[in-house]
Design an enzyme around this catalytic site. Structure first.
Site, PDB file in Angstrom:
ATOM      1  N   LYS A 175       0.837  -1.213   0.000  1.00 19.57           N
ATOM      2  CA  LYS A 175       0.000   0.000   0.000  1.00 19.57           C
ATOM      3  C   LYS A 175       0.869   1.260   0.000  1.00 19.57           C
ATOM      4  O   LYS A 175       1.800   1.376   0.789  1.00 19.57           O
ATOM      5  CB  LYS A 175      -0.888   0.002   1.250  1.00 19.57           C
ATOM      6  CG  LYS A 175      -1.804  -1.217   1.347  1.00 19.57           C
ATOM      7  CD  LYS A 175      -2.557  -1.261   2.670  1.00 19.57           C
ATOM      8  CE  LYS A 175      -1.659  -1.406   3.865  1.00 19.57           C
ATOM      9  NZ  LYS A 175      -2.368  -1.684   5.124  1.00 19.57           N
ATOM     10  N   THR A 208      -7.916   9.464   8.837  1.00 16.56           N
ATOM     11  CA  THR A 208      -7.396   8.270   8.167  1.00 16.56           C
ATOM     12  C   THR A 208      -7.127   7.123   9.145  1.00 16.56           C
ATOM     13  O   THR A 208      -6.502   6.136   8.790  1.00 16.56           O
ATOM     14  CB  THR A 208      -6.072   8.595   7.434  1.00 16.56           C
ATOM     15  OG1 THR A 208      -5.161   9.165   8.397  1.00 16.56           O
ATOM     16  CG2 THR A 208      -6.286   9.580   6.296  1.00 16.56           C
ATOM     17  N   GLY A 210      -7.461   3.829  10.820  1.00 18.67           N
ATOM     18  CA  GLY A 210      -8.137   2.578  10.487  1.00 18.67           C
ATOM     19  C   GLY A 210      -8.222   2.249   9.014  1.00 18.67           C
ATOM     20  O   GLY A 210      -8.925   1.312   8.625  1.00 18.67           O
ATOM     21  N   THR A 211      -7.480   2.981   8.173  1.00 21.18           N
ATOM     22  CA  THR A 211      -7.544   2.681   6.727  1.00 21.18           C
ATOM     23  C   THR A 211      -7.045   1.256   6.433  1.00 21.18           C
ATOM     24  O   THR A 211      -7.661   0.525   5.655  1.00 21.18           O
ATOM     25  CB  THR A 211      -6.712   3.679   5.891  1.00 21.18           C
ATOM     26  OG1 THR A 211      -5.465   3.884   6.535  1.00 21.18           O
ATOM     27  CG2 THR A 211      -7.410   5.007   5.725  1.00 21.18           C
ATOM     28  N   GLY A 212      -5.934   0.883   7.081  1.00 22.05           N
ATOM     29  CA  GLY A 212      -5.355  -0.448   6.814  1.00 22.05           C
ATOM     30  C   GLY A 212      -6.281  -1.568   7.281  1.00 22.05           C
ATOM     31  O   GLY A 212      -6.472  -2.570   6.581  1.00 22.05           O
ATOM     32  N   CYS A 213      -6.865  -1.396   8.470  1.00 22.94           N
ATOM     33  CA  CYS A 213      -7.789  -2.414   9.010  1.00 22.94           C
ATOM     34  C   CYS A 213      -8.997  -2.549   8.093  1.00 22.94           C
ATOM     35  O   CYS A 213      -9.447  -3.656   7.781  1.00 22.94           O
ATOM     36  CB  CYS A 213      -8.271  -2.015  10.411  1.00 22.94           C
ATOM     37  SG  CYS A 213      -6.945  -1.888  11.615  1.00 22.94           S
TER      38      CYS A 213
HETATM   39  N1  LIG Z   1      -5.761  10.157   1.646  1.00 27.15           N
HETATM   40  C1  LIG Z   1      -6.011   9.012   0.993  1.00 27.15           C
HETATM   41  N2  LIG Z   1      -6.829   9.023  -0.100  1.00 27.15           N
HETATM   42  C2  LIG Z   1      -7.103   7.904  -0.761  1.00 27.15           C
HETATM   43  N3  LIG Z   1      -6.606   6.686  -0.434  1.00 27.15           N
HETATM   44  C3  LIG Z   1      -5.783   6.621   0.643  1.00 27.15           C
HETATM   45  C4  LIG Z   1      -5.440   7.772   1.403  1.00 27.15           C
HETATM   46  N4  LIG Z   1      -4.615   7.397   2.419  1.00 27.15           N
HETATM   47  C5  LIG Z   1      -4.456   6.069   2.289  1.00 27.15           C
HETATM   48  N5  LIG Z   1      -5.142   5.596   1.222  1.00 27.15           N
HETATM   49  C6  LIG Z   1      -5.274   4.203   0.791  1.00 27.15           C
HETATM   50  O1  LIG Z   1      -5.662   3.491   1.968  1.00 27.15           O
HETATM   51  C7  LIG Z   1      -5.082   2.197   1.978  1.00 27.15           C
HETATM   52  C8  LIG Z   1      -4.246   2.024   3.250  1.00 27.15           C
HETATM   53  O2  LIG Z   1      -3.262   3.004   3.203  1.00 27.15           O
HETATM   54  P1  LIG Z   1      -1.850   3.124   3.929  1.00 27.15           P
HETATM   55  O3  LIG Z   1      -1.907   4.460   4.574  1.00 27.15           O
HETATM   56  O4  LIG Z   1      -0.781   2.913   2.927  1.00 27.15           O
HETATM   57  O5  LIG Z   1      -1.823   1.934   4.990  1.00 27.15           O
HETATM   58  P2  LIG Z   1      -2.078   1.906   6.571  1.00 27.15           P
HETATM   59  O6  LIG Z   1      -3.453   2.448   6.800  1.00 27.15           O
HETATM   60  O7  LIG Z   1      -1.932   0.469   6.908  1.00 27.15           O
HETATM   61  O8  LIG Z   1      -1.001   2.767   7.176  1.00 27.15           O
HETATM   62  C9  LIG Z   1      -4.308   2.096   0.673  1.00 27.15           C
HETATM   63  O9  LIG Z   1      -5.150   1.526  -0.300  1.00 27.15           O
HETATM   64  C10 LIG Z   1      -3.992   3.532   0.348  1.00 27.15           C
HETATM   65  O10 LIG Z   1      -3.742   3.704  -1.036  1.00 27.15           O
HETATM   66  C1  LIG Z   2      -5.984  -2.848  17.500  1.00 22.74           C
HETATM   67  C2  LIG Z   2      -5.383  -2.128  16.333  1.00 22.74           C
HETATM   68  N1  LIG Z   2      -5.067  -2.808  15.239  1.00 22.74           N
HETATM   69  C3  LIG Z   2      -4.498  -2.155  14.188  1.00 22.74           C
HETATM   70  C4  LIG Z   2      -4.253  -0.803  14.242  1.00 22.74           C
HETATM   71  C5  LIG Z   2      -3.614  -0.095  13.094  1.00 22.74           C
HETATM   72  O1  LIG Z   2      -4.637   0.283  12.293  1.00 22.74           O
HETATM   73  P1  LIG Z   2      -4.510   0.942  10.846  1.00 22.74           P
HETATM   74  O2  LIG Z   2      -5.695   0.552  10.059  1.00 22.74           O
HETATM   75  O3  LIG Z   2      -3.192   0.691  10.232  1.00 22.74           O
HETATM   76  O4  LIG Z   2      -4.663   2.449  11.198  1.00 22.74           O
HETATM   77  P2  LIG Z   2      -3.819   3.390  12.134  1.00 22.74           P
HETATM   78  O5  LIG Z   2      -4.095   3.100  13.547  1.00 22.74           O
HETATM   79  O6  LIG Z   2      -2.397   3.162  11.735  1.00 22.74           O
HETATM   80  O7  LIG Z   2      -4.364   4.712  11.742  1.00 22.74           O
HETATM   81  C6  LIG Z   2      -4.628  -0.128  15.413  1.00 22.74           C
HETATM   82  N2  LIG Z   2      -4.444   1.192  15.544  1.00 22.74           N
HETATM   83  N3  LIG Z   2      -5.179  -0.810  16.448  1.00 22.74           N
END
Ligand SMILES: Nc1ncnc2c1ncn2[C@@H]1O[C@H](COP(=O)(O)OP(=O)(O)O)[C@@H](O)[C@H]1O
Ligand SMILES: Cc1ncc(COP(=O)(O)OP(=O)(O)O)c(N)n1
Length: 268
Positions: A175, A208, A210-213
């Site tokens: 990602k 943003t 929780g985007t990854g979850c």
């Molecule tokens: N501001 C944004 N606008 C659109 N897509 C986003 C944005 N930020 C993150 N994404 C998308 O959200 C997903 C998770 O993003 P990322 O930030 O790389 O991972 P994580 O949330 O695990 O840190 C990916 O598909 C990424 O391209």
């Molecule tokens: C319990 C728990 N699991 C995973 C995360 C990380 O979540 P993620 O979707 O990568 O978003 P951020 O927390 O990095 O914004 C978490 N925070 N808690």
């Protein structure tokens, strides 16, 4: 038949990440959610204040109790916290022949707080990744897994994704959300040699959390409902982009707020 999805992950009382976010994505995308909790996390939009690991024997007990009764169609694995918990989860994948295993190799929250012990990265790499149908690292996680600097452009992302694939998962979704620019681009590579670029317009929001979850849960929910991994990943990314677009409707906390699991049927 409605697919049953299992989340193996930690908690987030603010509802933006972890088990709570996973259940929202499962429901919104037509799945039935089940959970095994690995860690109780005192966290909110501003960061993590404390982590209380569930004892590994009790993680095993939750898995055995659930999986001797309930068939699951896909699994999303998030925060695992320690080597011992990773080993318990890996054994359950084998024992119960769990299908459609999506591993989000959660290590550090956006707030900078660690969610996986530093000495557990090796177990994640060698014990869990080879059992995954798909892994979904972000750029810092990819760098940590490979023991090198974070990628700063798409060419380096491609190079790192190839080397992550060599660690044994069937597919890698690397990602690119942590890069900047008008779009947010991810790379999907499979052990069959397929390479796909997934691009979405970057949404201008600070919400943003929780985007990854959300993305990994959406993929796990859609996989049993789509003909290919590629289609499940593309539709999941569209769902996440929509959740980011609606995130500013929420006013949750003082820090990085959560994305909104917008429900088209209700119109809100
Ligand atoms: N501001 C944004 N606008 C659109 N897509 C986003 C944005 N930020 C993150 N994404 C998308 O959200 C997903 C998770 O993003 P990322 O930030 O790389 O991972 P994580 O949330 O695990 O840190 C990916 O598909 C990424 O391209
Ligand atoms: C319990 C728990 N699991 C995973 C995360 C990380 O979540 P993620 O979707 O990568 O978003 P951020 O927390 O990095 O914004 C978490 N925070 N808690």
């Amino acid at each position: 038949m409605i697919p049953t999805i299992l989340s193996i992950a930690g908690t987030d009382p603010s509802g933006g990440a972890g088990i709570q976010a996973d259940l929202k994505a499962f429901s919104a995308l037509g799945g039935y959610g089940t959970t095994v909790i690995t860690a109780l996390v005192a966290q909110t939009t501003t960061g993590v204040s404390e982590v209380h690991d569930v004892p590994p024997e009790f993680v095993r007990s939750q898995l055995d109790t659930l999986l001797t009764d309930v068939r699951v169609d896909a699994v999303k694995i998030g925060m695992l916290s320690s080597t011992e918990i990773i080993e318990v989860v890996a054994a359950a994948i084998d024992t119960y022949r769990l299908p459609n295993v999506v591993v989000d190799p959660v290590m550090v929250a956006k707030s900078g707080d660690r969610l996986l012990a530093a000495d557990a990265v090796e177990a994640l790499r060698t014990v869990l990744l080879p059992r995954a149908d798909l892994i979904t690292p972000n750029l810092p996680e990819a760098a940590d897994l490979l023991g090198e600097e974070e990628a700063t452009d798409l060419d380096r992302m491609r190079d790192q994704a190839e080397r992550l694939l060599a660690l044994g998962p069937r597919r890698v979704l690397l990602k690119g959300g942590h890069l900047s620019g008008p779009t947010s681009t991810d790379l999907l590579l499979s052990a069959d040699g397929d390479v796909e670029t997934l691009t979405a317009d970057r949404v201008n929001t600070t919400n943003t959390h929780g985007t990854g979850c959300t993305l990994s849960s959406a993929i796990a929910t859609l996989r049993p409902q789509r003909p290919t991994w590629s289609q499940a990943v593309r539709d999941a990314k569209d769902y996440l982009t929509e959740a980011l677009r609606h995130a500013d409707k929420l006013d949750i906390g003082k820090g990085k707020g959560p994305v909104h699991h917008f429900h088209a049927w209700w119109g809100n």
